[in-house]
Design a protein around this motif. Sequence first.
Motif, PDB file in Angstrom:
ATOM      1  N   VAL A  46     -23.261 101.394   8.158  1.00  0.00           N
ATOM      2  CA  VAL A  46     -23.011 102.011   9.293  1.00  0.00           C
ATOM      3  C   VAL A  46     -22.367 100.756  10.065  1.00  0.00           C
ATOM      4  CG1 VAL A  46     -23.943 102.384  11.585  1.00  0.00           C
ATOM      5  CG2 VAL A  46     -24.865 103.615   9.475  1.00  0.00           C
ATOM      6  N   GLU A  47     -22.695  99.521  10.070  1.00  0.00           N
ATOM      7  CA  GLU A  47     -22.187  98.396  10.480  1.00  0.00           C
ATOM      8  C   GLU A  47     -20.477  98.264  10.192  1.00  0.00           C
ATOM      9  OE1 GLU A  47     -24.813  95.280   9.669  1.00  0.00           O
ATOM     10  OE2 GLU A  47     -26.014  95.741  11.276  1.00  0.00           O
ATOM     11  N   PHE A  48     -20.427  98.530   8.671  1.00  0.00           N
ATOM     12  CA  PHE A  48     -18.979  98.550   8.184  1.00  0.00           C
ATOM     13  C   PHE A  48     -18.101  99.210   8.741  1.00  0.00           C
ATOM     14  CE2 PHE A  48     -16.128 100.072   5.093  1.00  0.00           C
ATOM     15  CZ  PHE A  48     -15.320  98.867   4.826  1.00  0.00           C
ATOM     16  N   VAL A  49     -18.708 100.760   8.829  1.00  0.00           N
ATOM     17  CA  VAL A  49     -17.859 101.716   9.547  1.00  0.00           C
ATOM     18  C   VAL A  49     -17.226 101.503  11.028  1.00  0.00           C
ATOM     19  CG1 VAL A  49     -17.920 104.238  10.177  1.00  0.00           C
ATOM     20  CG2 VAL A  49     -18.731 103.554   8.125  1.00  0.00           C
ATOM     21  N   ASP A  50     -18.249 100.763  11.630  1.00  0.00           N
ATOM     22  CA  ASP A  50     -18.059 100.576  12.848  1.00  0.00           C
ATOM     23  C   ASP A  50     -17.131  99.408  13.049  1.00  0.00           C
ATOM     24  OD1 ASP A  50     -18.608 100.677  15.959  1.00  0.00           O
ATOM     25  OD2 ASP A  50     -19.371  98.560  15.514  1.00  0.00           O
ATOM     26  N   ALA A  51     -17.357  98.350  12.308  1.00  0.00           N
ATOM     27  CA  ALA A  51     -16.070  97.341  12.219  1.00  0.00           C
ATOM     28  C   ALA A  51     -14.860  97.747  11.792  1.00  0.00           C
ATOM     29  CB  ALA A  51     -16.863  96.197  11.365  1.00  0.00           C
ATOM     30  N   GLN A  52     -14.777  98.549  11.067  1.00  0.00           N
ATOM     31  CA  GLN A  52     -13.464  99.217  10.410  1.00  0.00           C
ATOM     32  C   GLN A  52     -12.803 100.271  11.316  1.00  0.00           C
ATOM     33  OE1 GLN A  52     -11.820  97.658   7.624  1.00  0.00           O
ATOM     34  NE2 GLN A  52     -13.675  96.367   8.075  1.00  0.00           N
ATOM     35  N   GLY A  53     -13.777 100.726  12.396  1.00  0.00           N
ATOM     36  CA  GLY A  53     -13.021 101.479  13.312  1.00  0.00           C
ATOM     37  C   GLY A  53     -12.672 103.207  12.672  1.00  0.00           C
ATOM     38  N   MET A  54     -13.810 103.345  11.589  1.00  0.00           N
ATOM     39  CA  MET A  54     -13.896 104.557  11.027  1.00  0.00           C
ATOM     40  C   MET A  54     -14.906 105.364  11.661  1.00  0.00           C
ATOM     41  SD  MET A  54     -14.829 103.239   6.876  1.00  0.00           S
ATOM     42  CE  MET A  54     -13.298 102.269   6.125  1.00  0.00           C
ATOM     43  N   PRO A  55     -14.781 106.700  11.353  1.00  0.00           N
ATOM     44  CA  PRO A  55     -15.405 107.743  12.179  1.00  0.00           C
ATOM     45  C   PRO A  55     -17.064 107.668  12.336  1.00  0.00           C
ATOM     46  CG  PRO A  55     -13.844 108.879  10.677  1.00  0.00           C
ATOM     47  CD  PRO A  55     -14.159 107.571  10.426  1.00  0.00           C
ATOM     48  N   PRO A  56     -17.717 107.516  13.410  1.00  0.00           N
ATOM     49  CA  PRO A  56     -19.113 107.115  13.357  1.00  0.00           C
ATOM     50  C   PRO A  56     -19.927 108.144  13.107  1.00  0.00           C
ATOM     51  CG  PRO A  56     -18.195 107.440  15.759  1.00  0.00           C
ATOM     52  CD  PRO A  56     -16.990 107.435  14.815  1.00  0.00           C
ATOM     53  N   GLN A  57     -19.310 109.422  13.015  1.00  0.00           N
ATOM     54  CA  GLN A  57     -20.397 110.635  12.871  1.00  0.00           C
ATOM     55  C   GLN A  57     -20.473 110.790  11.274  1.00  0.00           C
ATOM     56  OE1 GLN A  57     -17.348 110.953  14.306  1.00  0.00           O
ATOM     57  NE2 GLN A  57     -18.014 110.980  16.479  1.00  0.00           N
ATOM     58  N   ILE A  66     -16.823 105.653   1.811  1.00  0.00           N
ATOM     59  CA  ILE A  66     -17.827 105.036   0.974  1.00  0.00           C
ATOM     60  C   ILE A  66     -17.179 103.951   0.005  1.00  0.00           C
ATOM     61  CG2 ILE A  66     -19.582 105.561  -0.853  1.00  0.00           C
ATOM     62  CD1 ILE A  66     -20.187 106.837   1.849  1.00  0.00           C
ATOM     63  N   GLU A  67     -15.993 104.384  -0.767  1.00  0.00           N
ATOM     64  CA  GLU A  67     -15.137 103.493  -1.626  1.00  0.00           C
ATOM     65  C   GLU A  67     -14.821 102.465  -1.011  1.00  0.00           C
ATOM     66  OE1 GLU A  67     -12.287 106.206  -3.267  1.00  0.00           O
ATOM     67  OE2 GLU A  67     -13.802 106.715  -5.068  1.00  0.00           O
ATOM     68  N   ALA A  68     -14.295 102.270   0.327  1.00  0.00           N
ATOM     69  CA  ALA A  68     -13.863 101.244   1.082  1.00  0.00           C
ATOM     70  C   ALA A  68     -15.093 100.301   1.068  1.00  0.00           C
ATOM     71  CB  ALA A  68     -13.199 101.637   2.257  1.00  0.00           C
ATOM     72  N   PHE A  69     -16.245 100.748   1.728  1.00  0.00           N
ATOM     73  CA  PHE A  69     -17.474  99.854   1.710  1.00  0.00           C
ATOM     74  C   PHE A  69     -17.668  99.215   0.530  1.00  0.00           C
ATOM     75  CE2 PHE A  69     -22.105  99.912   1.787  1.00  0.00           C
ATOM     76  CZ  PHE A  69     -22.455  98.831   2.572  1.00  0.00           C
TER      77      PHE A  69
END
Length: 85
Positions: A46-57, A66-69
């Motif tokens: 969730v922190e990674f998604v937020d930092a990368q500007g990915m959709p939060p939902q 998931i693959e980027a993470f």
Amino acid sequence: MRQHTDTVPSTNPNVNLVDHFTVHLRALNRSAKIIETYLDSVKQFVEFVDAQGMPPQPMNWKREHIEAFLVHLFEDRGLKVIDGQ
């Protein structure tokens, strides 16, 4: 290990998916350490998604998120892959 595909995450924005996941893990009789590890992984994602500007939902997450993470974990954080996995 049996894959559990019968549990579908809720798309209701009022459902706390971390709580839902915790109950699911407890129902599977996972150890407290496993639950802690899984929830820490969720927090990191969730922190990674937020930092990368990915959709939060969660309903907007796709395979590429998931693959980027995972790439981030392996390349940027230096985690190792276990042979054969």
